[in-house]
Design a protein around this motif. Structure first.
Motif, short mmCIF file in Angstrom:
data_model
loop_
_atom_site.label_atom_id
_atom_site.label_comp_id
_atom_site.label_asym_id
_atom_site.label_seq_id
_atom_site.Cartn_x
_atom_site.Cartn_y
_atom_site.Cartn_z
N VAL A 140 0.87 -1.18 0.00
CA VAL A 140 0.00 0.00 0.00
C VAL A 140 0.90 1.22 0.00
O VAL A 140 1.71 1.43 0.92
CB VAL A 140 -0.93 0.00 1.22
CG1 VAL A 140 -1.81 1.25 1.20
CG2 VAL A 140 -1.79 -1.25 1.23
N GLU A 141 0.78 2.03 -1.05
CA GLU A 141 1.72 3.13 -1.27
C GLU A 141 0.98 4.44 -1.53
O GLU A 141 -0.19 4.44 -1.94
CB GLU A 141 2.62 2.81 -2.46
CG GLU A 141 3.46 1.55 -2.26
CD GLU A 141 4.30 1.18 -3.47
OE1 GLU A 141 5.43 0.73 -3.27
OE2 GLU A 141 3.81 1.34 -4.60
N SER A 142 1.70 5.52 -1.32
CA SER A 142 1.18 6.84 -1.64
C SER A 142 1.65 7.23 -3.04
O SER A 142 2.86 7.23 -3.31
CB SER A 142 1.70 7.85 -0.61
OG SER A 142 1.25 9.15 -0.93
N ILE A 143 0.69 7.52 -3.91
CA ILE A 143 0.99 7.89 -5.29
C ILE A 143 0.14 9.10 -5.68
O ILE A 143 -0.85 9.41 -5.00
CB ILE A 143 0.73 6.72 -6.27
CG1 ILE A 143 -0.75 6.33 -6.27
CG2 ILE A 143 1.61 5.52 -5.94
CD1 ILE A 143 -1.12 5.31 -7.35
N PRO A 144 0.47 9.79 -6.76
CA PRO A 144 -0.32 10.96 -7.16
C PRO A 144 -1.76 10.62 -7.51
O PRO A 144 -2.04 9.57 -8.08
CB PRO A 144 0.43 11.48 -8.39
CG PRO A 144 1.82 10.98 -8.23
CD PRO A 144 1.69 9.64 -7.57
N ILE A 145 -2.67 11.49 -7.13
CA ILE A 145 -4.07 11.35 -7.54
C ILE A 145 -4.15 11.53 -9.05
O ILE A 145 -3.56 12.46 -9.60
CB ILE A 145 -4.94 12.39 -6.81
CG1 ILE A 145 -4.98 12.09 -5.31
CG2 ILE A 145 -6.36 12.41 -7.39
CD1 ILE A 145 -5.70 13.14 -4.50
N PRO A 146 -4.87 10.66 -9.76
CA PRO A 146 -4.95 10.80 -11.22
C PRO A 146 -5.66 12.08 -11.64
O PRO A 146 -6.51 12.60 -10.91
CB PRO A 146 -5.72 9.55 -11.64
CG PRO A 146 -6.51 9.15 -10.45
CD PRO A 146 -5.67 9.52 -9.27
N GLU A 147 -5.32 12.55 -12.82
CA GLU A 147 -5.93 13.75 -13.37
C GLU A 147 -6.53 13.45 -14.75
O GLU A 147 -6.22 12.44 -15.37
CB GLU A 147 -4.88 14.86 -13.50
CG GLU A 147 -4.25 15.27 -12.18
CD GLU A 147 -3.19 16.34 -12.37
OE1 GLU A 147 -2.76 16.56 -13.53
OE2 GLU A 147 -2.79 16.95 -11.36
#
Length: 434
Positions: free
Chosen positions: A21-28
């Motif tokens: 479980v990782e922190s990644i950018p919110i998609p746009e």
């Protein structure tokens, strides 16, 4: 208040068995046809295990999951009032609408989609693959959203056999965990049952007319010296694999046979006792209107072969549904099916070749039907069955519930492991539970 730029997501790392479980950018938004969905619930599916185990031929880190339900939070510029010549959602979908997505993207506009074969849209992609980030995340980007999503806030945008009042009541009364089944497992189960019941090899039994006159009702069968017996009209079917999709296939098949009052014998098969017990509990929970008057047995593979031979005098099943995705399951299907029978496979198969020789295929006159369910096209039939069978599709955690548990992302790694080992059935993730 500042808008966060990152989100939590369940990610797979090569080569196998590595879930983080990782922190990644919110998609746009990347294309005018895109939508961004805030995920309320996402599910773990048996198909996810192929990549998890390293059997999917995948070597790229990516966000997992292809079953999700949530709320639209952003739309591309294609979404505006009175859009002409495009799927209805391009005119009606709004920020704030509740949506469920089929597990593949499909444009809804091409020749393939117009025919209903939405799983093979040339512009399609599978969520939770290297081609498209998945739904086991707090947000997900949906390409071609106007042709892909189902708008659960506006039931007038899709068809159903239910009345408008029944449909709206269902959408306000059904739990999101139940509606989430419309993303994959229930449409795929309905698809498997539909493929079997509509297969040409099954029609002599359903119509009571011999091959090939079963396709020509205008031709009399009076010239036949021997008429059908009651035994000839009994449909015998095996279901191999009693994971969530196999159970959905069984429920769908039982409902269709009960509705059409077709005499039947069904044997449901799995190697794992826990899955067999789940199938028994589900069957017991279904009310009489969804069971019909046929025989239904749940057995191991060896016991099932003995029973089928006894039922049919050694002839075999009219049709076999293979819902595993493994060569051994296909071998069992071949051994159970009759000459002039049909094998319908919705299991996800990898690279190993099919376990049949040309001589085997020729000698039995067996028909094979393989492949991915066109989930978006199947949605109306699946929705109606979901509403009808809330006795098994409505709960969580009971013996007869298809969904075993709802957990947070913090428990993702352990639940992938437990699901892989057959220690748990259907698992749903709640992305916002910390």
């Amino acid at each position: 208040m500042s808008v966060p730029s990152n989100m939590q997501a369940v990610r797979w790392h090569p080569p196998s068995y590595d879930i983080r479980v990782e922190s990644i950018p919110i998609p746009e938004i990347q294309h005018p046809d895109d939508a961004i969905v805030k995920v309320k619930l996402a599910a773990l599916c048996g198909s996810d295990l192929h990549v998890y185990r390293g059997h999917g031929g995948v070597d790229k880190v990516h966000t997992c999951g292809h079953e999700f339900i949530g709320e639209v939070v952003s739309l591309g510029s294609s979404y505006r009032t009175n859009t002409q010549g495009r799927p209805k959602l391009y005119s009606t979908l709004k920020v704030g609408d509740k949506v469920v997505s089929p597990f593949t993207v499909n444009c809804g506009e091409c020749h393939v989609c117009r025919l209903g074969y939405t799983a093979r849209c040339p512009e399609g992609a599978l969520f939770g693959s290297p081609a498209l980030e998945g739904g086991q995340a707090q947000y997900v980007r949906v390409p071609k959203a106007g042709g892909t999503l189902f708008n659960l806030s506006n039931p007038n945008t899709w068809s159903t056999a239910l009345s408008e009042q029944e449909k709206e009541k269902a959408l306000t009364g059904l739990a999101d965990s139940s509606l989430l089944m419309l993303a994959d497992i229930l449409p795929t189960g309905v698809f498997a049952a539909l493929q079997a019941l509509n297969h040409p090899k099954v029609q002599p039994i359903l119509t009571g007319r011999p091959w090939p006159l079963c396709f020509s009702p205008e031709i009399s069968t009076e010239g036949n010296e021997i008429s059908f017996t009651p035994e000839d009209r009994i449909l015998t079917i095996a279901i191999i694999g009693l994971g969530p999709v196999g159970i959905c296939a069984a429920v769908s098949l039982l409902d269709a046979l009960a509705t059409r009052k077709i005499p039947f014998r069904i044997v449901a098969i799995d190697l794992l006792e826990a899955r067999r017990e789940k199938m028994k509990a589900v069957y017991d929970a279904i009310d009489a209107s969804g069971k019909g008057s046929g025989e239904f047995e749940v057995l191991s593979a060896d016991d099932a072969k003995v029973l089928v031979d006894d039922w049919t005098g050694g002839v075999g099943c009219t049709a076999v549904l293979e819902v595993v995705g493994h060569p051994s399951a296909l071998t069992s299907a071949y051994n159970l099916v009759r000459d002039f029978g049909a094998i319908v496979s919705v299991g996800v198969h990898g690279e190993p070749p099919l376990p049949y020789t040309g001589r085997q295929v020729y000698n039995k006159n067996v028909s094979f039907d393989f492949g991915r369910c066109p989930a978006r096209a199947m949605f109306p039939l699946a929705f109606d069955l979901l509403v009808k069978r809330q006795d098994v599709f409505g709960g969580v955690g009971q013996a007869a519930s298809l969904i075993d548990r709802i957990v947070s992302f913090k428990e993702a790694t352990e639940n992938y492991r437990a699901f892989d080992k057959g220690e748990v059935g259907k698992v749903i993730f709640s992305p916002w539970d910390c």
